[in-house]
Motif scaffolding. Structure first.
Motif, PDB file in Angstrom:
ATOM      1  N   SER A 182       0.850  -1.130  -0.474  1.00 29.44           N
ATOM      2  CA  SER A 182      -0.306  -0.237   0.287  1.00 29.44           C
ATOM      3  C   SER A 182       0.956   1.019   0.102  1.00 29.44           C
ATOM      4  O   SER A 182       0.750   2.337  -0.715  1.00 29.44           O
ATOM      5  CB  SER A 182      -0.915   0.355   1.621  1.00 29.44           C
ATOM      6  N   TYR A 236      -7.944  -1.617  -7.136  1.00 29.67           N
ATOM      7  CA  TYR A 236      -8.776  -1.926  -5.603  1.00 29.67           C
ATOM      8  C   TYR A 236      -9.922  -2.632  -6.378  1.00 29.67           C
ATOM      9  O   TYR A 236     -10.494  -3.207  -5.182  1.00 29.67           O
ATOM     10  CB  TYR A 236      -8.641  -1.051  -4.425  1.00 29.67           C
ATOM     11  N   MET A 243      -5.005  -5.571   0.135  1.00 29.84           N
ATOM     12  CA  MET A 243      -4.616  -4.720   0.027  1.00 29.84           C
ATOM     13  C   MET A 243      -3.461  -5.016  -0.916  1.00 29.84           C
ATOM     14  O   MET A 243      -2.931  -4.401  -1.412  1.00 29.84           O
ATOM     15  CB  MET A 243      -4.236  -4.190   1.333  1.00 29.84           C
ATOM     16  N   GLY A 274      -4.541  -5.592  -4.519  1.00 32.07           N
ATOM     17  CA  GLY A 274      -5.078  -4.177  -5.299  1.00 32.07           C
ATOM     18  C   GLY A 274      -3.680  -3.082  -5.108  1.00 32.07           C
ATOM     19  O   GLY A 274      -3.503  -3.225  -6.791  1.00 32.07           O
ATOM     20  N   SER A 275      -3.177  -3.014  -4.331  1.00 31.77           N
ATOM     21  CA  SER A 275      -1.999  -1.619  -4.767  1.00 31.77           C
ATOM     22  C   SER A 275      -0.903  -3.255  -5.479  1.00 31.77           C
ATOM     23  O   SER A 275       0.155  -1.679  -6.151  1.00 31.77           O
ATOM     24  CB  SER A 275      -1.080  -2.024  -2.535  1.00 31.77           C
TER      25      SER A 275
END
Length: 578
Positions: free
Chosen positions: A29, A50, A436, A439-440
């Motif tokens: 993140s 995300y 997280m 998505g990151s």
């Protein structure tokens, strides 16, 4: 210059992931935000990462698995396979685990079977638990939903406007790989230690920490006089006094208020201390704590306890339980237990209160090994509904009548409507960290590509394997992914390797399908080092394994896996010019 700086940042990220001090979700993140601030990713692309449909599919699959893992099917399978001679039982266990892990979350499968294996008395658990973990990996590479790693790679493929991975596209290579490696495991299982149940000498002991309370009758009297020298089944290992260790402890040593005594020995004999007045076990009087029920648990990969100490999380309040001992594989943990940073896979011996079983955070934090706390299982009818609904969702996806995301959404609604799944359970077990990370990672991949770093690496790969052609590039991407998955987590390895694999395929001007799939296969090839794969950490303490046990048993499996993957992938997915 931007490309080189981006590569330097990725190297730093990899180093921090290997170090393990900070969670992968925090690091990924942070890097995604840094890339946005550096102008490598715009805000729209960052937010879109995300909400990627393939990422949502991963999350839904894990949520739906919360119901499937409570089916009576898995428990019944375990009882049937663990019968007969050891080699035959091991073969049946590997076959069942591989089949279950092809469709169910492999962490859940290992968690349930691990408890049953640890409780049975027929075969040494240490001969079965590493094959159990390896089989879960092998089952995972046979279908798209077999492991979250496959869905992560699929998310990257879709995000780069490539055809999505089919439900059984991985099976062409995955099934032969699984069969070959299972055959090898039947041989390497003989090299595993044999820690028979009940043989205390073969098992790594727990260590119990007890503090001498102020005003206790023990204060001012020697070890001998207090009767702590000849305890039944226990041994006083050392004393911590005002930051100094006293070891070995002589019989004439005079106890002082605040002394911390460290005992080791047979866990069933810890009750001996129940009668010693003036001892506190993890902040509670020993007569109160040791009179409670004892439960052995393994810290789960989703636990909020990882990298924290018992004092930091106020363990007693969180779970209505006191920690009597901590065990980490075969590693000896001494000193004050409350100050030891906990790790995923650590085994804890707990003395639990009356409300322990009622705490809703148990499933998220622990895998329970004992018989006393088994999660409520689905009835026969409920199991049929859950498994039938899941099979229907998969079938609808395979026939392309409904995409997998939609079918899993419908299935989750059915589970919620029939109360097989509750919103409270979804909140407690929601895989926020995985959301997280993936998505990151999707955002990072865009940054790596926009900076030119991926193209730079692909150019290096082409130069390195120029003499061997595109097949050499495929081997290079696989070996890079395999190395990453041994050093960091499998999902992180897939996230870091995918942009390189795709850029390499484009540099050679070939169809990227083989490179996409080789990343998926390579990211699941973690057999040598237990720290990169969560199911390995789960079985490490129950099996009393050393790191060398994984390497010795896993090296032949890893070599076989690699040879079959690198042989069959270009056959089934030709490296043709795109």
């Amino acid at each position: 210059m931007t490309a080189y700086l981006t590569l330097a940042s990725i190297a730093l990220l990899l180093g921090l992931l290997i170090h393990g001090r900070w969670p992968a979700s925090v690091l990924f993140s942070l890097w995604a935000l840094a890339y946005h601030l550096a102008g490598l990713i715009d805000q729209k692309s960052l937010l879109a990462s995300y909400t990627n449909p393939a990422l949502i599919t991963v999350i839904l699959l894990l949520v739906v698995s919360l119901v499937l893992e409570r089916s009576v099917l898995i428990e019944r399978v375990t009882h049937r396979v663990l019968s007969g001679p050891e080699s035959w039982a091991s073969f049946k266990l590997m076959t069942a685990t591989t089949a279950l892990s092809a469709f169910l979350n492999n962490t859940a499968v290992v968690g349930i079977l691990m408890g049953s294996i640890s409780r049975q008395k027929l075969i040494a658990p240490s001969r079965l638990l590493i094959p159990l973990s390896y089989s879960a990996i092998l089952g995972g590479v046979t279908t798209l939903v077999g492991t979250s790693t496959n869905l992560v790679v699929n998310a990257f493929a879709i995000d780069n406007h490539l055809p999505p991975i089919g439900m059984f596209q991985l099976s062409w290579v995955g099934v032969p790989v699984a069969l070959a490696c299972m055959g090898v495991m039947l041989v390497t299982a003989r090299w595993l230690p044999r820690h028979l149940p009940g043989e205390a000498d073969n098992q790594q002991p727990y260590f119990l920490e007890a503090r001498v309370a102020p005003g206790a009758p023990l204060v001012g009297r020697s070890i001998e006089v207090n009767g702590l020298r000849h305890l039944d089944g226990l041994f006083l290992l050392e004393i911590e006094r005002q930051g100094h260790l006293i070891s070995p402890v002589g019989p004439e040593e005079i106890l002082q208020a605040g002394d911390v005594l460290l005992f080791t020995g047979d866990v069933n004999k810890f009750q001996t201390l129940h009668h010693v007045r003036g001892l506190e076990v993890f902040g509670t009087r020993s007569d109160a704590l040791l009179g409670s029920n004892q439960v052995e648990v393994i810290i789960a990969s989703t636990s909020e306890l990882a990298n924290k100490t018992l004092r930091e999380v106020d363990f007693r309040t969180m779970f209505d339980a006191g920690v009597m001992g901590i065990r980490r594989g075969d590693k000896r943990l001494t000193g004050q237990l409350g100050r030891i940073p906990l790790k995923v896979g650590d085994a804890l011996l707990l003395a639990v209160g009356a409300d322990f079983a009622q705490h809703h955070n148990l499933d998220r934090n622990f895998h329970v090994l004992g018989d006393t706390l088994v999660r409520p299982q689905l009835s026969g009818g409920q199991s049929a509904l859950a498994l039938g609904g899941f099979a229907l969702a998969i079938a609808a996806s395979v026939t392309e009548r409904v995409d997998l995301l939609t079918s899993l959404m419908l299935l989750m609604v059915v589970f919620l409507a029939t109360r097989l799944l509750t919103l409270g359970e979804v909140r407690r077990r929601f895989p926020f960290e995985l959301l997280m990370v993936i998505g990151s990672a999707l955002a990072l991949a865009k940054g790596i590509e926009s900076s030119g770093a991926a193209q730079l690496l692909a150019g290096w790969m082409r130069q390195l394997f120029d003499g061997t052609g595109v097949y050499g590039g495929l081997v290079g991407v696989y070996l890079l992914t395999l190395l990453l998955t041994e050093l960091v987590t499998n999902n992180a390895a897939a996230a870091l390797a995918f942009p390189i694999g795709l850029a390499t395929a484009r540099a050679f001007g070939v169809d990227p399908t083989a490179f996409v799939l080789i990343v998926a296969y390579g990211a699941s090839a973690g057999f040598l080092i237990p720290f990169g794969y969560q199911t390995h950490l789960m079985v490490m303490s129950p099996g009393h394994y050393r790191v060398t046990d994984f390497f010795r048993a896993g090296l032949p499996v890893s070599l076989t896996y690699s040879v079959v993957v690198l042989t069959l992938t270009p056959i089934f997915f030709p490296l043709t010019v795109g």
